[in-house]
Design an enzyme around this catalytic site. Structure first.
Site, PDB file in Angstrom:
ATOM      1  CG  HIS A  72      35.995  40.349 -16.379  1.00  9.98           C
ATOM      2  ND1 HIS A  72      34.638  40.194 -16.162  1.00  9.98           N
ATOM      3  CD2 HIS A  72      36.181  41.684 -16.548  1.00  9.98           C
ATOM      4  CE1 HIS A  72      34.040  41.374 -16.173  1.00  9.98           C
ATOM      5  NE2 HIS A  72      34.959  42.295 -16.425  1.00  9.98           N
ATOM      6  CG  ASP A 356      33.222  46.281 -20.582  1.00  8.50           C
ATOM      7  OD1 ASP A 356      34.153  46.757 -19.911  1.00  8.50           O
ATOM      8  OD2 ASP A 356      32.028  46.520 -20.324  1.00  8.50           O
TER       9      ASP A 356
END
Length: 455
Positions: A72, A356
């Site tokens: 994102h 992540d």
């Protein structure tokens, strides 16, 4: 994503009361590890046009499938530093160049999202994020910077894959597109921003966004005790490295005094997450009556993060975790590529919008050890190519943030020495995912590797 009409705001997008901190202009990569430079790379502030290697192949090759895994975009912090004011950043989308960064298609994107909201209200859509009307960011919420990062990603991929390679026809169908995000609004909004510039003014009826409850996208194969074991071992390694770092301890003690809380409580609030938000948005770090958190505090914590990443590569515990964590997702990827290589025309463009903690283990499992930790709006791309001279032969290319990392992978790092083609045979990737991933566990299957006891 918040929608508001155009209002005049400060050119820098900051509240006039907030103090501006000048970011150093680093145009060239410094030779030594520089925590400030690395933080700038992580921020990924949209500025100059990006060079990318996506879509490059000998002229007789045909691109038949692209699978993209993104992190994102820029977000508001997940944690607050206790007893400090929240970063002065709003999450409204302002379709104007007065709030930076912006994008030529931001206004059109906002209008298109409102059409999606209408489709949601009449019951034809169920997966859109909520569109609140206030400006205050919620924890973890996507910012305008985050939206613009993925509008740029989508535009870049469109120029290569749609305009140049005609991956999807003008009359593409819902079956040719596969979209999956986690349940967080920031991953859904990031996917929609990328999709909007990739397929401008797309038909909402063709969009079927699947939600994945797991951040590692393990779907129905999440039961893996050994994966959890290696993750716990990795967390112990992290803790051990941290307690050995005297400079880090001093910085935490000093910061805790500034904000007036116990050091343990400050550490638990994960201050680097919040400080990175201040840094990326060029806003001064927080102050109290006792003093201010400064760049020296930030540099020490960021430097420790970089040391931790380096040791993580050496100790291999994270690598063992990564192999088991990412196998379900990589297996799904390989199965889809095999179906397309056999002639199926479904799911030729795939987008996974994640975090992540999704992207980092995939890079590790593939053996791409030189890769940086996933920045905001990072993208990992798997391209499937068909050899026009030998149509039964298929090859893959893997790209990370536009750089070709195919020959950094553990399964293809020696292949380029023997091949004139700038890509990897698909069967090498298939063999790695179906068999070789388990060799280090002395196993032959995912289930066996997950349930085998460590001696």
């Amino acid at each position: 994503v918040h929608l508001i009409p155009v209002n005049p705001v400060r050119e820098d997008g900051l509240n006039p009361k907030s103090r501006k901190r000048i970011m150093p202009d680093l145009l060239t990569e410094p030779p030594a590890v520089d925590p400030v430079y690395e933080a700038q790379v992580y921020c990924n502030i949209p500025s100059i046009a990006e060079r990318s290697m996506e879509g490059h192949a000998p002229h007789y090759f045909k691109l038949v499938s692209v699978q993209v895994l993104i992190r994102h975009g820029d977000r508001y912090p997940l944690y607050a530093i206790p007893k400090t004011k929240r970063p002065d950043i709003d999450c409204m989308l302002v379709p104007s160049w007065e709030k930076k960064p912006s994008h030529p298609q931001l206004e059109a994107f906002i209008k298109h999202m409102s059409k999606g909201s209408a489709a949601q209200m009449d019951g034809s859509l169920s997966s859109l994020p909520h569109f609140p009307s206030h400006s205050l960011c919620e924890m973890g919420e996507l910012t305008q910077t985050g939206v613009v990062q993925h509008l740029r990603n989508g535009q870049l991929l469109r120029e290569i894959y749609i305009n140049k390679h005609k991956l999807l026809p003008g009359d593409w169908t819902a079956k040719q597109l596969y979209l999956e995000t986690t349940g967080k609004s920031r991953t859904l909004q990031s996917a929609l921003a990328l999709l909007y510039t990739f397929l401008p003014d797309f038909d909402w009826k063709k969009i079927n966004m699947r939600h994945q409850w797991s951040t590692i996208f393990c779907s129905g194969s999440c039961d893996c005790p050994m994966r959890n074991h290696y993750l716990e071992e990795e967390q112990r390694r992290q803790y051990s490295l941290r307690v050995k770092n005297n400079d880090l301890e001093k910085i935490y003690v000093d910061m805790a005094k500034i904000v007036g809380i116990p050091t343990r409580q400050l550490r638990a609030s994960n201050p680097i997450d919040s400080l990175l938000c201040y840094f990326c948005h060029n806003v001064s770090f927080p102050c109290t009556k006792v003093g201010c958190i400064g760049m020296e505090h930030f540099k020490v914590i960021k430097r420790h993060q970089l040391e931790d990443e380096r040791e993580r590569q050496e100790k291999k515990l994270y690598f063992l975790y990564a192999l088991l964590a990412t196998h379900p997702l990589l297996n799904q990827t390989v199965n889809r590529l095999q179906r397309i290589a056999e002639g199926k025309k479904e799911e030729v463009f795939v987008l996974y919008s994640a975090h992540d903690v999704t992207l980092s283990p995939v890079l590790s499992a593939l053996g791409i050890t030189e890769a940086r930790f996933p920045r905001f709006a990072a993208r990992l791309v798997f391209e499937l190519w068909q050899d026009g001279k030998r149509p039964k032969e298929h090859f893959i290319r893997i790209l990370y943030n536009g750089a070709d990392v195919t020959f950094q992978t553990s399964f293809c790092k020696d292949h380029y020495k023997r091949s004139s083609k700038p890509m990897c045979p698909l069967e090498k990737f298939v063999n790695f995912v179906k068999r070789d991933m388990f060799l280090i566990f002395n196993s032959t299957s995912y289930y066996d590797a997950c349930h085998r006891k460590v001696l």
